[in-house]
Design an enzyme around this catalytic site. Structure first.
Site, PDB file in Angstrom:
ATOM      1  N   LYS A 126       1.814   2.965  12.239  1.00 31.22           N
ATOM      2  CA  LYS A 126       0.580   2.224  12.046  1.00 31.22           C
ATOM      3  C   LYS A 126      -0.530   2.907  12.834  1.00 31.22           C
ATOM      4  CE  LYS A 126      -2.589  -0.950  11.750  1.00 31.22           C
ATOM      5  NZ  LYS A 126      -3.387  -1.125  10.502  1.00 31.22           N
ATOM      6  N   PHE A 127      -1.681   3.125  12.184  1.00 37.96           N
ATOM      7  CA  PHE A 127      -2.824   3.716  12.864  1.00 37.96           C
ATOM      8  C   PHE A 127      -3.809   2.626  13.266  1.00 37.96           C
ATOM      9  CE2 PHE A 127      -1.024   7.257  10.594  1.00 37.96           C
ATOM     10  CZ  PHE A 127      -1.217   8.312  11.456  1.00 37.96           C
ATOM     11  N   ASN A 146       6.179   5.292  28.628  1.00 33.46           N
ATOM     12  CA  ASN A 146       5.824   5.853  27.325  1.00 33.46           C
ATOM     13  C   ASN A 146       7.051   6.564  26.793  1.00 33.46           C
ATOM     14  OD1 ASN A 146       3.064   5.098  27.489  1.00 33.46           O
ATOM     15  ND2 ASN A 146       2.635   6.898  28.741  1.00 33.46           N
ATOM     16  N   HIS A 151       6.242 -11.227  32.394  1.00 29.47           N
ATOM     17  CA  HIS A 151       6.727 -10.857  31.056  1.00 29.47           C
ATOM     18  C   HIS A 151       6.588  -9.358  30.859  1.00 29.47           C
ATOM     19  CE1 HIS A 151       2.399 -11.675  30.618  1.00 29.47           C
ATOM     20  NE2 HIS A 151       2.417 -10.722  29.707  1.00 29.47           N
ATOM     21  N   HIS A 154      12.893  13.678  29.135  1.00 31.41           N
ATOM     22  CA  HIS A 154      13.788  13.129  30.168  1.00 31.41           C
ATOM     23  C   HIS A 154      13.408  11.661  30.376  1.00 31.41           C
ATOM     24  CE1 HIS A 154      16.498  14.089  33.699  1.00 31.41           C
ATOM     25  NE2 HIS A 154      16.187  12.813  33.879  1.00 31.41           N
ATOM     26  N   SER A 210       5.145  13.343  27.738  1.00 30.46           N
ATOM     27  CA  SER A 210       5.109  14.802  27.795  1.00 30.46           C
ATOM     28  C   SER A 210       6.458  15.393  28.218  1.00 30.46           C
ATOM     29  CB  SER A 210       3.992  15.270  28.720  1.00 30.46           C
ATOM     30  OG  SER A 210       3.989  14.536  29.922  1.00 30.46           O
ATOM     31  N   CYS A 218      13.219  21.375  32.914  1.00 30.34           N
ATOM     32  CA  CYS A 218      12.668  20.020  33.010  1.00 30.34           C
ATOM     33  C   CYS A 218      12.296  19.712  34.461  1.00 30.34           C
ATOM     34  CB  CYS A 218      13.717  19.034  32.501  1.00 30.34           C
ATOM     35  SG  CYS A 218      13.331  17.328  32.898  1.00 30.34           S
ATOM     36  N   GLY A 266       2.618   9.924  23.499  1.00 27.35           N
ATOM     37  CA  GLY A 266       1.983  10.717  24.552  1.00 27.35           C
ATOM     38  C   GLY A 266       2.912  11.107  25.680  1.00 27.35           C
ATOM     39  N   GLN A 285       6.675   5.059  34.602  1.00 22.27           N
ATOM     40  CA  GLN A 285       5.629   5.323  35.584  1.00 22.27           C
ATOM     41  C   GLN A 285       5.200   4.032  36.263  1.00 22.27           C
ATOM     42  OE1 GLN A 285       2.498   8.112  34.642  1.00 22.27           O
ATOM     43  NE2 GLN A 285       3.298   8.446  32.595  1.00 22.27           N
ATOM     44  N   HIS A 341      12.105   8.479  31.577  1.00 19.67           N
ATOM     45  CA  HIS A 341      11.354   8.137  32.794  1.00 19.67           C
ATOM     46  C   HIS A 341      10.266   7.128  32.505  1.00 19.67           C
ATOM     47  CE1 HIS A 341       8.559  11.036  31.005  1.00 19.67           C
ATOM     48  NE2 HIS A 341       7.631  10.579  31.815  1.00 19.67           N
ATOM     49  N   HIS A 384      19.475  14.269  31.263  1.00 17.37           N
ATOM     50  CA  HIS A 384      18.299  14.636  30.483  1.00 17.37           C
ATOM     51  C   HIS A 384      18.359  14.102  29.054  1.00 17.37           C
ATOM     52  CE1 HIS A 384      14.797  17.200  29.642  1.00 17.37           C
ATOM     53  NE2 HIS A 384      15.374  17.555  28.498  1.00 17.37           N
ATOM     54  N   ARG A 439       0.818  -1.209   0.000  1.00 18.13           N
ATOM     55  CA  ARG A 439       0.000   0.000   0.000  1.00 18.13           C
ATOM     56  C   ARG A 439       0.857   1.266   0.000  1.00 18.13           C
ATOM     57  NH1 ARG A 439      -3.608   2.155   4.762  1.00 18.13           N
ATOM     58  NH2 ARG A 439      -1.852   1.400   5.961  1.00 18.13           N
ATOM     59  N   GLU A 494      -9.992  -1.074  13.355  1.00 18.19           N
ATOM     60  CA  GLU A 494      -9.341  -1.600  14.557  1.00 18.19           C
ATOM     61  C   GLU A 494     -10.125  -1.255  15.822  1.00 18.19           C
ATOM     62  OE1 GLU A 494      -7.937  -0.018  12.059  1.00 18.19           O
ATOM     63  OE2 GLU A 494      -6.287  -1.246  11.323  1.00 18.19           O
ATOM     64  N   CYS A 528      14.823  16.859  35.959  1.00 23.37           N
ATOM     65  CA  CYS A 528      16.267  16.991  36.148  1.00 23.37           C
ATOM     66  C   CYS A 528      16.607  17.226  37.626  1.00 23.37           C
ATOM     67  CB  CYS A 528      16.817  18.138  35.286  1.00 23.37           C
ATOM     68  SG  CYS A 528      17.125  17.650  33.570  1.00 23.37           S
ATOM     69  N   GLU A 561      -5.429 -11.704  30.925  1.00 18.70           N
ATOM     70  CA  GLU A 561      -4.242 -12.567  30.994  1.00 18.70           C
ATOM     71  C   GLU A 561      -4.307 -13.505  32.200  1.00 18.70           C
ATOM     72  OE1 GLU A 561      -0.444 -10.727  30.414  1.00 18.70           O
ATOM     73  OE2 GLU A 561      -0.996  -9.875  28.474  1.00 18.70           O
ATOM     74  N   ASP A 592       2.772  14.345  40.054  1.00 10.84           N
ATOM     75  CA  ASP A 592       2.086  15.573  40.446  1.00 10.84           C
ATOM     76  C   ASP A 592       0.701  15.680  39.801  1.00 10.84           C
ATOM     77  OD1 ASP A 592       4.323  16.416  41.969  1.00 10.84           O
ATOM     78  OD2 ASP A 592       5.314  17.115  40.148  1.00 10.84           O
TER      79      ASP A 592
END
Ligand SMILES: O=P(O)(O)O[C@H]1O[C@H](CO)[C@@H](O)[C@H](O)[C@H]1O
Ligand SMILES: O=P(O)(O)O[C@H]1O[C@H](CO)[C@@H](O)[C@H](O)[C@H]1O
Lengths: 349, 349
Positions: free
Chosen positions: A313-314, A155, A298, A166, A163, A52, A161, A170, A168, A115, A31, A319, A55, A184, A78
């Protein structure tokens, strides 16, 4: 009469971990693309950025100061999406409007004081220190008796996404079992009860025999493109030993996990010679809910790029409404990843 | 002692159509945004683009010529993800590697000969013609006895993976039931068997009584933000009559659906004065599989924008690995949509 061939013909594959199916369209890579092109990742960052909030020494949104940390550093998000003091409660209106209060703790882990780094650019011993922090956090969060699930994730890249560039990750810990983890749990439990063995243990053995989707292995972990991968270069790191959570990782296993993450993420960056975006995270046993002997630790990597550093890929109309769909096979993706160098392209420069 | 409040406190909500839960964090809108900012939609397009493969009279990728069509125009997708001639077959290796051949037909519907329009900019009678085409296509595709499901959908805007701005939608018809549709089938069936009534019928009645999430209604359809919405301004169009598929829409209902689509999409465009991106699609009864009296026709809109024309909601780490999560409540979104004008901002200019 043609015979059915996974390399050629559209087909569905079963995700044995969730019970869901995905649609594979191997012929669709041809395609042409006239759609959205992402900006290339701006990759030149200073070692220290005074603006940042991650930092060392800088001010955070809540007014506090980061310490002058030297390895990794953990603090409460925060802008936590889950809060400690949510009152109990719920709603059930004719079983049509159903809601439950959610309580939790969200933390941020800065992977490095630098950083300008990312996991693939960090030294393996420094990634090892991140693994130690993950283990310590999991252990500490599990001491809250009301916490049932601890999601460790990252991420990476602004198209995922993220933001703040630096490096990191979560942790979101909460008082209930999230949807994907519930799936699962159900699948692993069912298999374990039927066969008395770990679902992922058996799966990894089969993959090691086949060598079609394995990218590499070390003493303690196998890195592969799962048969049911959804994202173009989706991968999984699976422990060879049947361990329910990273709480039980030995020193050797922690070092081996750091090495596996380093080697995999370097390959990712080398794929399109860009800082390869992804969301990654661990799946492991819930906590404070009794024994889960069927759980097998895993880690998933979900990277969105499809053709180049700028075309992803969208997962959109079909989907979202019907079924996840992919345009290259898992075997093709594994071969590409297998053939990439483990020396980071920026080091070679 | 505080009491639990859906407007204030983090909570989970049940999606009664899928059985899945979503996480709502009402307090999280205050989060500052330093992440990815999308390019504003380039909105000035010519009425006719000689390089567009959808414009009347132009050449398509397969070498054929589009007719000089005047309303809407349907053809087989030149890069179909499902193909008519896939040989039957499958794989089952120890229940660990499981795959099935998939057969199907993918079509593209150009909504208008005009390259520069979108649904909200088209006249309602022209949208009505699109509804007629959807009905005719559904009817025709159902005459293939092996087709079990017909997914009608639209990706609007390049951030929804749309590769051509010419207004168009798609239909993917196939020999099996996709994951999302299987979930909705199960939930609607269970409710119908227990109560003898349509799940969505009862739900819409409750929403009309509450008036908290309804945006507007006309004689035949209700447009609302579902209680369990995942995307910031996610909506649903539900038929007031319990109809299993658009095959049974009367003339009046087709006109009313066109009107509902027009009014909803104009409000969307007016939200941030931009061509509002979304993926939308209908859910309705499978075909050639016997009776599905519990199915209730509806249409979903999944728009990604969160704060402005350039800042979208990312469904990433936590959402992929654990659970969909949103930062504003469904009630807040409904109120914003309810207060918007039904005159398109470009007309007012
Ligand atoms: O068919 P298109 O418009 O080329 O492609 C778009 O919609 C498809 C169906 O949702 C997706 O699979 C693709 O990723 C997306 O880019
Ligand atoms: O927490 P962050 O980095 O501000 O936010 C990012 O990750 C979260 C968890 O996956 C998502 O809910 C947000 O949409 C995303 O922008």
């Amino acid at each position: 009469n043609e015979t059915f061939d996974l390399k050629e013909h559209p087909h569905s594959r079963l995700n044995i971990l969730t019970g869901d199916w995905i649609l594979v369209s191997p012929h669709r890579t041809k395609r042409p693309w006239q759609g959205k092109v992402e900006a290339s990742q701006m990759d030149e960052r200073p070692e220290y950025d005074p603006n940042c909030y991650l930092c060392p020494g800088n001010k955070r949104a809540d007014g506090s100061d980061n310490p002058d940390y030297k390895a990794s550093y953990v603090f409460t998000n925060d802008y936590s999406s889950l809060l400690l003091n949510t009152p109990d409660g719920g709603l059930n209106d004719d079983e049509l409007l159903v809601a439950n209060s959610q309580r939790g703790i969200c933390r941020v882990i800065s992977f490095s004081p630098r950083h300008d780094l990312t996991l693939p650019q960090m030294e393996t011993p420094d990634i090892r220190k991140v693994v130690d922090v993950w283990q310590a956090e999991y252990q500490e969060l599990a001491t809250y008796p009301w916490i049932k699930h601890i999601q460790i994730f990252e991420n990476k890249g602004d198209i995922m996404g993220c933001s703040n560039p630096h490096p990191h990750g979560q942790i979101w810990a909460q008082n209930s079992i999230p949807v994907e983890v519930a799936k699962e749990t159900r699948q692993q439990k069912e298999y374990f009860e039927q066969k008395g063995r770990s679902l992922l243990g058996d799966y990894v053995k089969l993959e090691l025999k086949r060598q079609e989707r394995v990218i590499f292995e070390n003493d303690h972990f196998v890195v592969l493109v799962p048969f049911w991968a959804v994202w173009p270069y989706e991968t999984m790191i699976v422990s060879k030993r049947h361990i329910t959570s990273l709480l039980y990782f030995t020193d050797e296993e922690k070092a081996a996990l750091a090495e596996a993450i380093k080697r995999l993420t370097v390959r990712y960056d080398n794929m399109f010679e860009t800082s390869f975006p992804y969301s990654s995270g661990m799946h492991q046993s819930p906590v404070n809910m009794g024994d889960h002997p069927y759980w097998h630790w895993h880690m998933h990597f979900y990277p969105p790029l499809l053709r180049s550093a700028t075309v992803k890929k969208f997962m959109v109309g079909y989907e979202m409404l019907a079924n996840p769909q992919r345009d290259i096979t898992a075997e093709f993706a594994a071969e590409k990843l297998r053939n990439l160098s483990e020396v980071h392209y920026k080091v070679k420069e």
